[in-house]
Motif scaffolding. Structure first.
Motif, PDB file in Angstrom:
ATOM      1  N   GLU A 102      58.685  53.119  23.560  1.00  0.00           N
ATOM      2  CA  GLU A 102      58.695  52.558  24.919  1.00  0.00           C
ATOM      3  C   GLU A 102      58.748  53.675  25.968  1.00  0.00           C
ATOM      4  O   GLU A 102      58.094  53.583  27.004  1.00  0.00           O
ATOM      5  N   ASP A 103      59.523  54.730  25.676  1.00  0.00           N
ATOM      6  CA  ASP A 103      59.621  55.856  26.623  1.00  0.00           C
ATOM      7  C   ASP A 103      58.282  56.574  26.746  1.00  0.00           C
ATOM      8  O   ASP A 103      57.847  56.903  27.850  1.00  0.00           O
TER       9      ASP A 103
ATOM     10  N   ASN B 145      55.341  55.317  26.071  1.00  0.00           N
ATOM     11  CA  ASN B 145      54.405  54.387  26.721  1.00  0.00           C
ATOM     12  C   ASN B 145      54.566  54.396  28.237  1.00  0.00           C
ATOM     13  O   ASN B 145      53.590  54.421  28.987  1.00  0.00           O
ATOM     14  N   LYS B 146      55.832  54.347  28.675  1.00  0.00           N
ATOM     15  CA  LYS B 146      56.098  54.297  30.120  1.00  0.00           C
ATOM     16  C   LYS B 146      55.630  55.592  30.803  1.00  0.00           C
ATOM     17  O   LYS B 146      54.990  55.574  31.860  1.00  0.00           O
TER      18      LYS B 146
ATOM     19  N   HIS C 225      51.849  55.581  30.916  1.00  0.00           N
ATOM     20  CA  HIS C 225      51.386  54.606  31.906  1.00  0.00           C
ATOM     21  C   HIS C 225      51.539  55.180  33.326  1.00  0.00           C
ATOM     22  O   HIS C 225      50.597  55.143  34.131  1.00  0.00           O
ATOM     23  N   ASP C 226      52.711  55.735  33.598  1.00  0.00           N
ATOM     24  CA  ASP C 226      52.986  56.277  34.937  1.00  0.00           C
ATOM     25  C   ASP C 226      52.044  57.437  35.278  1.00  0.00           C
ATOM     26  O   ASP C 226      51.601  57.566  36.421  1.00  0.00           O
TER      27      ASP C 226
ATOM     28  N   GLU D  26      47.103  47.689  29.998  1.00  0.00           N
ATOM     29  CA  GLU D  26      48.312  47.987  29.211  1.00  0.00           C
ATOM     30  C   GLU D  26      47.978  48.681  27.895  1.00  0.00           C
ATOM     31  O   GLU D  26      48.785  49.433  27.357  1.00  0.00           O
TER      32      GLU D  26
ATOM     33  N   ASP E 122      48.544  52.463  27.498  1.00  0.00           N
ATOM     34  CA  ASP E 122      49.912  53.012  27.427  1.00  0.00           C
ATOM     35  C   ASP E 122      50.182  53.758  26.121  1.00  0.00           C
ATOM     36  O   ASP E 122      50.994  54.676  26.075  1.00  0.00           O
TER      37      ASP E 122
END
Length: 594
Positions: free
Chosen positions: A481-482, A484-485, A488-489, A503, A506
């Motif tokens: 999740e980290d 991916n975030k 994405h950012d 999405e 990501d």
């Protein structure tokens, strides 16, 4: 389609002249036997490097034997690449590959023993013996690593553990290339075809939007299913780099990666900063692309599709050579003469044949020609590949001609500069002389895409690497999740608010093998920027531009890469080279957006 010819059916005038290295296998076998007899003599110097004279004796013997080993190695590999189904040359290659591991054992004592000598000993011997003076940079380079070299036992322990420490990269490679499957999609003709990592790049460029969309969603959908495994694999790899840097007493993994080549960490961080300050150019490119593609909304899977399609032209090899020679005229007569003699002397293996290794490369040894493998298919891209690989080969030609054996090789930081300079000069030439508006726009888009993927994209990768390494160095754990975030950012930041950041993108970080070679990718961007700086000064006919560029080509590995480039007029410790690349990107955008 014509049937692919067998190797023996191809006219010899289209093949490289590898017989200039060895006339036949008998000559190769004779030298191989000599190598096996001579190489063990190098071990006799272990424990005996007690004077400048002894060190000099070792260096001379090592050069003679290493040059022979290099010739044997190059010949076997080139012959094997001509036809990978030829068992005779496969066994020749296997024979030398196995032996080279043994050969490395005969010389492995040298660096540790030099480092174990008393402080100041080498410097005094260089001062005393004139014959040792040319080796000053070689020894300076070894000695500067002294604070990071461990005891003999610790070094042996790390060497034994190296295979285990490579496990994350091996796991990623096997998982993504062998175990993962991406199912089937419909191609442009509506036929069901298997989607693979190999053909994904052609589907993502498809003019049919549904094709590229389904390829995109399906490929990244499969990565998403394995995101936790791939996150663990990447985290372990980064922890290994951080462990290695701590053990070797570096301040950080990035310092451990850059310091051996004397590249300041600021060069890396500054490249990221300069690109961050110029992201509005990339945002504008996305907007222009959306307009030219006639889309209501642009998605991540639309980024690779060409904005202009032109009918494919057939460009015969000789015609391709003439196009490149015409383009490279600003480099002067000497450069063109070397290029022509390379074509005539048999540097290049031109056409594909059954069993021939795919792709293209430039390669050779100190005592061989700088050979070029092509699979020329009469397309414009092949002309660009010819310019690129001959850029490498002429760089090698100059380096070997001007430098001694120990300084003839150039570092990775410099490796892509000459090849990209050639490509840059070629595309400038093609854009300038093109009269057909559609073809001109196609070429402009080609260069824009090259800058987008080689500079903007690779520095986005570099920024991600900084985040991952620094987080784990501080003891902050990272999950899928980290990752991916963060990814994405970065995509939001780099591509702007005019594009929909799907999405699926990501998880793209998990697909990139370069993250298993720490702090590697930024060199694509710095190499491109240095090449842009050289081509700009040459095309603008700045004073001594060609002579300065040739200084770079002739320098080989005789100094650290930052110094070599600076001495030739390109200072990579400043913003200038990258800003020149962005300036060119904006000029091209103006041409496209009229």
């Amino acid at each position: 389609m014509e049937d692919l010819k067998k190797r023996e059916e191809i006219d010899s005038k289209f093949k490289w002249k590898v017989e200039k290295v060895y006339k036949n296998i008998d000559d190769w076998e004779k030298d191989f036997q000599e190598l096996k007899n001579e190489a063990p003599n190098l071990k006799k110097f272990s424990g005996n490097l007690i004077s400048g004279e002894k060190i000099l004796e070792y260096l001379k013997l090592n050069e003679n034997i290493s040059r022979k080993a290099e010739k044997l190695y190059v010949y076997a590999h080139l012959k094997s690449d001509e036809d990978t189904s030829n068992s005779i040359y496969q066994s020749l290659m296997s024979k030398i590959d196995i032996y080279m591991a043994e050969f490395a054992g005969y010389t492995s004592f040298f660096v540790p023993e030099i480092l174990s000598l008393d402080d100041g000993f080498i410097e005094k011997e260089i001062e005393r013996l004139d014959e040792l003076k040319p080796f000053k940079f070689l020894f300076d380079d070894i000695l500067k690593e002294k604070p990071h070299i461990l005891s003999k036992e610790m070094e042996e322990l790390l060497a034994l553990a190296s295979d285990c420490l490579d496990a994350p990269s091996d796991i990623h490679n096997i998982l993504t290339n062998a175990d993962m499957s991406f199912g089937k999609i419909k191609n442009e003709d509506g036929k069901e075809v298997e989607l693979t990592e190999g053909n994904y790049s052609s589907f993502i460029r498809s003019k049919n939007r549904e094709v590229r969309k389904s390829a995109f969603k399906q490929l990244f959908g499969e990565y998403k299913k394995l995101q936790n495994t791939l996150a663990t694999s990447l985290t372990c790899s980064i922890k290994n780099f951080n462990f290695n840097s701590k053990v070797r007493k570096y301040n950080s993994a990035i310092e451990a990666s850059l310091k051996p080549n004397n590249i300041p960490v600021e060069v890396y961080k500054n490249a990221v900063k300069v690109i961050d300050n110029n992201l509005d150019s990339l945002h504008r490119y996305v907007d222009v692309k959306k307009k030219l593609l006639g889309l209501d909304e642009i998605h991540m899977y639309d980024l690779y599709v060409p904005v202009i399609e032109t009918p494919k032209e057939k460009i015969a090899f000789n015609e391709g050579v003439e196009i490149v020679l015409e383009a490279l005229k600003p480099l002067g007569d000497e450069y063109l003469t070397i290029f022509k003699s390379g074509i005539e002397d048999g540097w290049i293996d031109i056409y594909e044949n059954k069993g021939k290794k795919g792709g293209a490369y430039s390669w050779g040894g100190y005592d061989t020609m700088p050979y070029v493998l092509l699979n020329y298919n009469n397309e414009l891209g092949d002309v660009s590949t010819l310019a690129h690989e001959m850029g490498h080969s002429i760089h090698s030609y100059y380096s070997r001609k001007e430098q001694s054996y120990y300084y003839a090789g150039y570092t990775l930081f410099c490796a892509e500069v000459a090849s990209t300079t050639n490509e840059s000069i070629l595309i400038h030439h093609l854009i300038e002389k093109e009269k057909d508006e559609k073809k001109k726009l196609y070429l402009i888009n080609q260069e824009l895409e090259q800058i987008r993927t080689t500079v903007f994209r690779q520095l986005m990768f570099a920024e991600f690497e900084l985040y991952t390494h620094e987080s784990l160095e501080k003891g902050i754990p990272l999950t899928a999740e980290d990752y991916n975030k963060a990814w994405h950012d970065l995509n939001v930041k780099y591509f702007g608010d005019k594009i929909i950041i799907d999405e699926e993108i990501d998880v793209e970080w998990s697909r990139i093998p370069h993250f298993y070679s720490d702090f590697y990718v930024y060199q694509y961007a710095t190499g491109y920027a240095a090449a842009s700086a050289f081509s700009n000064s040459i095309l603008n006919e700045e004073e001594d531009a060609v002579d300065k560029y040739k200084m770079f080509l002739k320098a080989g590995g005789s100094d650290y890469p930052i110094n070599i480039l600076k001495n030739s007029g390109v200072d990579m410790t400043t913003d200038k080279p990258l800003e020149a690349t962005i300036k060119r990107f904006n000029e091209l955008l103006d041409m496209l957006d009229r």
